[in-house]
Design a protein around this motif. Structure first.
Motif, short mmCIF file in Angstrom:
data_model
loop_
_atom_site.label_atom_id
_atom_site.label_comp_id
_atom_site.label_asym_id
_atom_site.label_seq_id
_atom_site.Cartn_x
_atom_site.Cartn_y
_atom_site.Cartn_z
N ALA A 78 0.83 -1.20 0.00
CA ALA A 78 0.00 0.00 0.00
C ALA A 78 0.87 1.26 0.00
CB ALA A 78 -0.94 -0.01 1.20
N GLU A 79 1.97 1.22 0.75
CA GLU A 79 2.88 2.37 0.79
C GLU A 79 3.54 2.59 -0.56
OE1 GLU A 79 5.70 1.96 3.97
OE2 GLU A 79 4.13 1.32 5.37
N VAL A 80 3.98 1.53 -1.19
CA VAL A 80 4.65 1.66 -2.49
C VAL A 80 3.65 2.07 -3.56
CG1 VAL A 80 5.98 0.44 -4.25
CG2 VAL A 80 6.47 0.06 -1.83
N LEU A 81 2.43 1.58 -3.49
CA LEU A 81 1.39 2.00 -4.43
C LEU A 81 1.17 3.51 -4.32
CD1 LEU A 81 -0.82 1.33 -6.50
CD2 LEU A 81 -2.34 0.85 -4.57
N GLU A 82 1.17 4.03 -3.12
CA GLU A 82 1.02 5.48 -2.94
C GLU A 82 2.22 6.23 -3.52
OE1 GLU A 82 -0.95 8.80 -2.42
OE2 GLU A 82 -1.80 6.81 -2.10
N HIS A 83 3.40 5.67 -3.41
CA HIS A 83 4.59 6.27 -4.01
C HIS A 83 4.44 6.36 -5.54
CE1 HIS A 83 8.71 7.12 -5.14
NE2 HIS A 83 8.73 6.01 -5.85
N VAL A 84 3.93 5.31 -6.15
CA VAL A 84 3.72 5.33 -7.60
C VAL A 84 2.68 6.37 -7.96
CG1 VAL A 84 3.03 3.98 -9.62
CG2 VAL A 84 4.49 2.94 -7.88
N ARG A 85 1.63 6.50 -7.15
CA ARG A 85 0.63 7.56 -7.38
C ARG A 85 1.29 8.94 -7.32
NH1 ARG A 85 -3.70 4.49 -3.77
NH2 ARG A 85 -4.93 3.52 -5.44
N ASP A 86 2.21 9.12 -6.38
CA ASP A 86 2.94 10.40 -6.28
C ASP A 86 3.75 10.66 -7.54
OD1 ASP A 86 1.95 10.95 -3.74
OD2 ASP A 86 3.73 10.16 -2.71
N LEU A 87 4.37 9.63 -8.09
CA LEU A 87 5.11 9.78 -9.34
C LEU A 87 4.19 10.26 -10.45
CD1 LEU A 87 7.33 6.55 -9.37
CD2 LEU A 87 8.10 8.89 -8.90
N VAL A 88 2.99 9.71 -10.51
CA VAL A 88 2.02 10.09 -11.55
C VAL A 88 1.58 11.54 -11.38
CG1 VAL A 88 -0.28 9.62 -12.47
CG2 VAL A 88 1.26 7.73 -11.94
N ARG A 89 1.43 11.96 -10.14
CA ARG A 89 1.04 13.36 -9.89
C ARG A 89 2.12 14.33 -10.41
NH1 ARG A 89 -0.15 11.09 -4.59
NH2 ARG A 89 -2.34 10.52 -4.59
N LYS A 90 3.36 13.88 -10.46
CA LYS A 90 4.48 14.73 -10.88
C LYS A 90 4.75 14.66 -12.38
CE LYS A 90 6.73 14.17 -6.44
NZ LYS A 90 7.82 13.50 -5.71
N GLY A 91 4.29 13.62 -13.05
CA GLY A 91 4.57 13.50 -14.48
C GLY A 91 4.15 12.15 -15.03
#
Length: 116
Positions: A78-91
Motif C-alpha cells: 500500500a505504501e509503495v502504491l502510494e509512491h507510484v501515485r505520487d510519481l504520476v502526480r508529478k509526471g
C-alpha cells in the motif's frame, strides 16, 4: 500526466516518463542498460502464490484482479502504491511488464488503481 502500460522488451520512448518495472523477476534476456528502468518496486508485484495460481489457469482474470487488489491494500504494498501515485502526480509514468498480454496482466490492474 499519464500512466501507460508497456512491455519491457519494447524500446524506450521519450514520452515514457518514469519507467517502473512491475514484475517480481527481471525479464529474461534483457540487459539492464537496454531496459532503462528507473524504479523496480518489488513490493507491488503479485505474490508468488497468486502469480502461480493465475498462470496455472485456475481462475478468471477478474478473480485474479480482485485478489491482487487485496494484496495491494495492505502493508508495504500500500505504501509503495502510494509512491507510484505520487510519481504520476508529478509526471508521466510507464509501468513495464514482460507479460505477453499486458492488458490482461497485473500491470493493467495496477495502472487502474494508480489512476484512481
Amino acid at each position: 500526466m499519464s500512466v501507460r502500460v508497456r512491455r519491457v522488451y519494447d524500446p524506450p520512448e521519450p514520452e515514457d516518463g518514469v519507467r517502473v518495472l512491475v514484475d517480481r523477476l527481471w525479464p529474461r534476456g534483457l540487459a539492464k542498460d537496454a531496459a532503462r528502468v528507473d524504479e523496480w518496486p518489488k513490493a507491488i508485484t503479485p505474490s508468488t502464490e497468486l502469480r502461480r495460481w493465475y498462470h496455472a489457469g485456475e481462475g478468471s482474470y477478474e478473480e485474479f484482479a480482485g485478489r491482487y487488489e487485496a494484496e495491494l491494500a495492505a502493508g508495504e504494498a500500500a505504501e509503495v502504491l502510494e509512491h507510484v501515485r505520487d510519481l504520476v502526480r508529478k509526471g508521466d509514468v510507464t509501468l513495464l511488464t514482460a507479460s505477453k498480454t499486458p492488458e490482461r496482466s497485473h500491470a493493467a490492474v495496477l495502472a487502474r488503481l494508480v489512476r484512481s
